[in-house]
Design an enzyme around this catalytic site. Structure first.
Site, mmCIF file in Angstrom:
data_model
loop_
_atom_site.group_PDB
_atom_site.id
_atom_site.type_symbol
_atom_site.label_atom_id
_atom_site.label_comp_id
_atom_site.label_asym_id
_atom_site.label_seq_id
_atom_site.Cartn_x
_atom_site.Cartn_y
_atom_site.Cartn_z
ATOM 1 N N HIS A 235 -10.854 5.310 20.643
ATOM 2 C CA HIS A 235 -11.557 5.195 21.927
ATOM 3 C C HIS A 235 -11.490 6.471 22.750
ATOM 4 C CE1 HIS A 235 -12.658 0.885 22.281
ATOM 5 N NE2 HIS A 235 -11.639 0.684 21.456
ATOM 6 N N HIS A 256 -10.834 2.008 14.086
ATOM 7 C CA HIS A 256 -12.113 1.282 14.055
ATOM 8 C C HIS A 256 -13.176 2.177 14.699
ATOM 9 C CE1 HIS A 256 -10.149 0.340 17.823
ATOM 10 N NE2 HIS A 256 -11.177 -0.340 18.303
ATOM 11 N N ASP A 330 -12.886 -4.871 13.360
ATOM 12 C CA ASP A 330 -12.970 -5.227 14.779
ATOM 13 C C ASP A 330 -13.327 -6.704 14.951
ATOM 14 O OD1 ASP A 330 -12.554 -4.728 17.448
ATOM 15 O OD2 ASP A 330 -14.326 -3.498 17.746
#
Length: 431
Positions: A235, A256, A330
């Site tokens: 992220h 992810h 996810d």
């Protein structure tokens, strides 16, 4: 032991519906995929099942028995078994402040519920594994993953998503590591005292401390290396990513993410950063684990499918090498999986897709989990090399609660000599 997996694979093939595939060649690839999955574990590095459990009842632990039968969402034990899942990282996560209408403020000192919530989620994961010993086995290393897999169980590991959960403290990350957390995502969708985020997909307001790691965040990367906790960049802002790769002594991971060149989304990894990963000098030997989130996969959320996930994997592999890619769904952290990977029962479809594209058995073992386990071993090796280093003493510079003033009324709880020092300090601080 290994015979358990072989028997399960044989049963799956015997029960495979004849209408499941379009032609005999695909049926043959499916049989081959199931065989490979019985021989080596497919490890999914990002499953948000704990947040589903936490959201289903005021008493989340009361939900745990249902995991063996059926849960709404993408993941439960029957689905994982049907999908021949060999191992999973279950995530410790709680939302950023803005997600619940609150604010951390310019110094990130607001909203401390995240630390409490993350501990409660960690407790859910541990109790979940504990209450399903016939199906789940706690794992923390490549050797324990393999041991669980060959015992016919799903290796269950713990990841943590976002430094906003740490309460601006390195002490908490050390304790989370002791409690079994094996990776830490340096941000979620919000900035933190440690690093800048790429946000949630739309425009993101710039962090008050700059576009990358803070000095405190640089200390965190060193601590993660020392603790044997994988540095997850899923992220993070592009600058945070570059800063972390430059600093980390151990391989980094994206638990992810996809390829930005395939789908232009800030959560996906751009080619210039992918070129920093791989084999050879001055490259980080990390891994990018490809997500199933339709928005990240594209070309539109409605048309995203298993073939497009394979496109992301192959593009990433074309730059970093096929020994630096892996799988990360996810599941339970998104509204839906892509077509063909709708829930945890569908993992074989991705292996069939890669086999149809000419990936050989060794490469399939790698993308399923061998690549990840190699990275885990390298992270553990760095931990061993750093075992004599002392913990970082760094404190978030904007905290105003240290040194602690816990002496009580007129400092009555303090020894006289300590009281004198505290009183002198207070006078100086007021000047």
């Amino acid at each position: 032991m290994k015979g358990i997996r072989t028997a399960v694979a044989a049963l799956a093939l015997s029960q495979m519906p004849s209408f499941a595939f379009a032609d005999a060649d695909t049926d043959e690839l499916y049989a081959r995929a199931i065989k490979l999955m019985s021989e080596s574990p497919l490890i999914d590095t990002h499953i948000d099942l704990p947040q589903i459990i936490r959201g289903l009842d005021r008493n989340p632990l009361s939900i745990l028995p249902n995991l063996a039968a059926s849960l709404p969402g993408h993941v439960d034990i029957p689905k994982m078994r049907e999908g021949h899942l060999g191992g999973a990282f279950f995530t410790v996560w709680a939302p950023c402040a803005d997600f619940v209408g609150q604010s951390y403020g310019p110094n990130f000192l607001g909203m401390t519920e995240g630390l409490r919530d993350s501990l409660e989620v960690l407790d859910i994961i541990k109790r979940m594994i504990e209450q399903h010993p016939n199906d789940l086995s706690y794992a923390y290393s490549s050797s324990s993953i393999k041991s669980a897999f060959h015992s016919g169980k799903i290796a269950s590991l713990i990841g943590m998503e976002g430094t906003h959960l740490l309460g601006n403290s390195l002490s908490t990350v050390r304790l989370f590591a002791e409690m079994g957390v094996k990776y830490l995502t340096l941000t979620h969708t919000c900035h933190s005292s440690f690093a800048a985020s790429n946000g949630g997909g739309g425009p993101v307001e710039a962090s008050s401390h700059g576009p990358g790691l803070t000095e405190f965040g640089k200390e965190l990367v060193g601590e993660l290396n020392r603790l044997g906790v994988m540095v997850d960049l899923s992220h993070t802002s592009d600058q945070t990513t570059r800063d972390a790769i430059a600093l980390s002594k151990a391989p980094v991971v994206w638990t992810h993410a996809g390829a930005r060149a395939v789908q232009d989304h800030p959560r996906n990894v751009p080619d210039d950063i992918l070129k920093l990963i791989g084999d050879g000098e001055r490259k980080n030997s990390g891994i990018i684990l490809s997500v199933f989130y339709p928005v990240f996969i594209g070309p539109t959320p409605e048309t995203a499918n298993v073939s497009r996930v394979a496109d992301h994997i192959e593009h990433i592999a074309s730059i970093v090498g096929r020994n630096h890619v892996g799988i990360a769904s996810d599941f339970d952290g998104m509204y839906a999986g892509v077509h063909g990977l709708e829930d945890a029962s569908k993992y074989p479809n991705l292996i069939v897709e890669l086999l149809s594209r000419g990936w050989n058995d060794t490469e399939i073992y790698g993308v399923m989990g061998e690549n990840l386990m190699r990275v885990m071993d390298q992270v553990d090796a760095v931990k061993q090399q750093m075992k004599d280093e002392l913990p970082s003493t760094a404190i978030w510079e904007r905290r105003n609660d240290l040194p602690a003033n816990w002496g009580g009324p007129e400092q009555a709880y303090l020894p006289y000599e300590v009281r004198d020092l505290v009183n002198e300090r207070i006078k100086h601080d007021e000047l």
